[in-house]
Design a protein around this motif. Sequence first.
Motif, PDB file in Angstrom:
ATOM      1  N   ARG A  70     -34.677  40.810  59.677  1.00 61.10           N
ATOM      2  CA  ARG A  70     -34.315  39.502  60.237  1.00 61.10           C
ATOM      3  C   ARG A  70     -32.921  39.539  60.862  1.00 61.10           C
ATOM      4  NH1 ARG A  70     -37.518  35.234  58.554  1.00 61.10           N
ATOM      5  NH2 ARG A  70     -39.050  35.755  56.933  1.00 61.10           N
ATOM      6  N   ALA A  71     -32.682  38.646  61.811  1.00 58.06           N
ATOM      7  CA  ALA A  71     -31.443  38.671  62.597  1.00 58.06           C
ATOM      8  C   ALA A  71     -30.192  38.583  61.719  1.00 58.06           C
ATOM      9  CB  ALA A  71     -31.452  37.550  63.620  1.00 58.06           C
ATOM     10  N   ALA A  72     -30.164  37.647  60.772  1.00 54.30           N
ATOM     11  CA  ALA A  72     -28.961  37.473  59.947  1.00 54.30           C
ATOM     12  C   ALA A  72     -28.642  38.749  59.175  1.00 54.30           C
ATOM     13  CB  ALA A  72     -29.146  36.297  58.980  1.00 54.30           C
ATOM     14  N   GLU A  73     -29.694  39.411  58.668  1.00 55.89           N
ATOM     15  CA  GLU A  73     -29.498  40.647  57.917  1.00 55.89           C
ATOM     16  C   GLU A  73     -29.085  41.783  58.849  1.00 55.89           C
ATOM     17  OE1 GLU A  73     -29.821  43.115  54.318  1.00 55.89           O
ATOM     18  OE2 GLU A  73     -29.244  41.080  54.876  1.00 55.89           O
ATOM     19  N   ARG A  74     -29.629  41.797  60.066  1.00 54.50           N
ATOM     20  CA  ARG A  74     -29.226  42.820  61.041  1.00 54.50           C
ATOM     21  C   ARG A  74     -27.720  42.749  61.303  1.00 54.50           C
ATOM     22  NH1 ARG A  74     -33.718  41.300  64.313  1.00 54.50           N
ATOM     23  NH2 ARG A  74     -32.379  40.598  66.027  1.00 54.50           N
ATOM     24  N   TYR A  75     -27.212  41.539  61.464  1.00 55.48           N
ATOM     25  CA  TYR A  75     -25.778  41.393  61.771  1.00 55.48           C
ATOM     26  C   TYR A  75     -24.912  41.705  60.554  1.00 55.48           C
ATOM     27  CZ  TYR A  75     -26.918  39.717  66.385  1.00 55.48           C
ATOM     28  OH  TYR A  75     -27.376  39.654  67.676  1.00 55.48           O
ATOM     29  N   ARG A  76     -25.402  41.353  59.366  1.00 52.67           N
ATOM     30  CA  ARG A  76     -24.645  41.691  58.156  1.00 52.67           C
ATOM     31  C   ARG A  76     -24.530  43.211  58.014  1.00 52.67           C
ATOM     32  NH1 ARG A  76     -25.071  43.350  53.143  1.00 52.67           N
ATOM     33  NH2 ARG A  76     -27.343  43.583  53.182  1.00 52.67           N
ATOM     34  N   LEU A  77     -25.652  43.893  58.215  1.00 49.52           N
ATOM     35  CA  LEU A  77     -25.651  45.352  58.104  1.00 49.52           C
ATOM     36  C   LEU A  77     -24.843  45.997  59.238  1.00 49.52           C
ATOM     37  CD1 LEU A  77     -29.387  45.847  57.070  1.00 49.52           C
ATOM     38  CD2 LEU A  77     -27.379  46.265  55.637  1.00 49.52           C
ATOM     39  N   ALA A  78     -24.874  45.378  60.425  1.00 49.99           N
ATOM     40  CA  ALA A  78     -24.065  45.885  61.541  1.00 49.99           C
ATOM     41  C   ALA A  78     -22.584  45.820  61.197  1.00 49.99           C
ATOM     42  CB  ALA A  78     -24.359  45.082  62.804  1.00 49.99           C
ATOM     43  N   ASP A  79     -22.161  44.722  60.583  1.00 51.09           N
ATOM     44  CA  ASP A  79     -20.746  44.600  60.195  1.00 51.09           C
ATOM     45  C   ASP A  79     -20.373  45.673  59.180  1.00 51.09           C
ATOM     46  OD1 ASP A  79     -20.324  42.456  61.884  1.00 51.09           O
ATOM     47  OD2 ASP A  79     -20.723  40.941  60.340  1.00 51.09           O
ATOM     48  N   GLU A  80     -21.274  45.949  58.240  1.00 46.81           N
ATOM     49  CA  GLU A  80     -21.023  47.014  57.247  1.00 46.81           C
ATOM     50  C   GLU A  80     -20.883  48.375  57.934  1.00 46.81           C
ATOM     51  OE1 GLU A  80     -23.934  47.352  54.183  1.00 46.81           O
ATOM     52  OE2 GLU A  80     -23.427  45.421  53.266  1.00 46.81           O
ATOM     53  N   ALA A  81     -21.801  48.656  58.875  1.00 47.26           N
ATOM     54  CA  ALA A  81     -21.779  49.950  59.563  1.00 47.26           C
ATOM     55  C   ALA A  81     -20.511  50.102  60.399  1.00 47.26           C
ATOM     56  CB  ALA A  81     -23.025  50.098  60.435  1.00 47.26           C
ATOM     57  N   LEU A  82     -20.081  49.025  61.062  1.00 51.06           N
ATOM     58  CA  LEU A  82     -18.849  49.088  61.860  1.00 51.06           C
ATOM     59  C   LEU A  82     -17.640  49.329  60.975  1.00 51.06           C
ATOM     60  CD1 LEU A  82     -19.529  46.282  64.481  1.00 51.06           C
ATOM     61  CD2 LEU A  82     -19.198  48.719  64.946  1.00 51.06           C
ATOM     62  N   GLU A  83     -17.666  48.752  59.781  1.00 52.46           N
ATOM     63  CA  GLU A  83     -16.567  49.012  58.834  1.00 52.46           C
ATOM     64  C   GLU A  83     -16.546  50.482  58.429  1.00 52.46           C
ATOM     65  OE1 GLU A  83     -14.861  47.288  54.583  1.00 52.46           O
ATOM     66  OE2 GLU A  83     -16.500  46.259  55.604  1.00 52.46           O
ATOM     67  N   ARG A  84     -17.732  51.066  58.249  1.00 51.55           N
ATOM     68  CA  ARG A  84     -17.811  52.477  57.846  1.00 51.55           C
ATOM     69  C   ARG A  84     -17.215  53.407  58.901  1.00 51.55           C
ATOM     70  NH1 ARG A  84     -23.531  54.427  55.951  1.00 51.55           N
ATOM     71  NH2 ARG A  84     -22.332  56.077  54.959  1.00 51.55           N
ATOM     72  N   VAL A  85     -17.328  53.034  60.180  1.00 48.28           N
ATOM     73  CA  VAL A  85     -16.796  53.901  61.242  1.00 48.28           C
ATOM     74  C   VAL A  85     -15.434  53.415  61.754  1.00 48.28           C
ATOM     75  CG1 VAL A  85     -19.119  54.610  61.930  1.00 48.28           C
ATOM     76  CG2 VAL A  85     -18.001  52.717  63.156  1.00 48.28           C
ATOM     77  N   GLY A  86     -14.848  52.432  61.059  1.00 47.93           N
ATOM     78  CA  GLY A  86     -13.491  51.996  61.386  1.00 47.93           C
ATOM     79  C   GLY A  86     -13.375  51.155  62.646  1.00 47.93           C
ATOM     80  N   LEU A  87     -14.413  50.356  62.949  1.00 41.85           N
ATOM     81  CA  LEU A  87     -14.389  49.570  64.191  1.00 41.85           C
ATOM     82  C   LEU A  87     -14.598  48.072  63.971  1.00 41.85           C
ATOM     83  CD1 LEU A  87     -16.286  51.618  66.942  1.00 41.85           C
ATOM     84  CD2 LEU A  87     -13.847  51.194  66.748  1.00 41.85           C
ATOM     85  N   SER A  88     -14.319  47.589  62.780  1.00 38.70           N
ATOM     86  CA  SER A  88     -14.518  46.161  62.512  1.00 38.70           C
ATOM     87  C   SER A  88     -13.747  45.292  63.502  1.00 38.70           C
ATOM     88  CB  SER A  88     -14.075  45.814  61.088  1.00 38.70           C
ATOM     89  OG  SER A  88     -14.921  46.446  60.150  1.00 38.70           O
TER      90      SER A  88
END
Length: 232
Positions: free
Chosen positions: A118-136
């Motif tokens: 679902r869209a809300a979960e996609r964006y939550r996980l996207a934010d987590e992934a961006l944090e992992r690669v240092g691009l928040s």
Amino acid sequence: MSGETVLELDAVTKVYGEQPPVPALRGVSFSVGRGELVAIVGPSGSGKSTLLHVIGTLERPSSGVVRIGGADAARLTDRELSLLRAREIGFVFQQFFLAEHATVRENVADGLLYAGVRAAERYRLADEALERVGLSDRATFKPNKISGGQRQRVAIARALVGRPAIVLADEPTGNLDSTTGASIMALIHELNAAGSTIIMITHDAGLADQLPRRIRLLDGRVVSDTGDGERP
């Protein structure tokens, strides 16, 4: 590493055409355990790109078995294969393949479009992934407003967003200068240390030598594998 096998190839061949047939892979066999960091290395024409496509389920082998997370890819329908690819394999290419009109966050979230999230979960996980690669701090930027190295980090975040069994990185530093390329290699090592299983395809022996396991291809065959007999 747990010793759990996430990828297994057994006597895989791939032949193109018929008159005459052109063999691209000739009996390739190896397995990769969860948490490994592996280079598949060889010169142009060695079969690396074909192997990438077969591992990534983008092409079916002519013969042999490809198992991903225990599933035999050859026995799956096209629909089942698409779902397996969406859930279990993350791709990082030399070209970043980012949608220029979308934000960094949207590009990463789109990595989950075909996994039924679902869209809300996609964006939550996207934010987590961006944090992992240092691009928040770049989440709302468009790709044309960030550097090449940052764009490759976005592509890596998109590959990681669904926590796939395997990340396939095809010449991930090929379009980057040496300093930026070194930072991407450092990130790959960091992500692996945090548990990601990463297979990097490269023609660059120097890059391959930075990885703990190296599978060398020549003329469609595995000619050496530093992991033989070393994995638990």
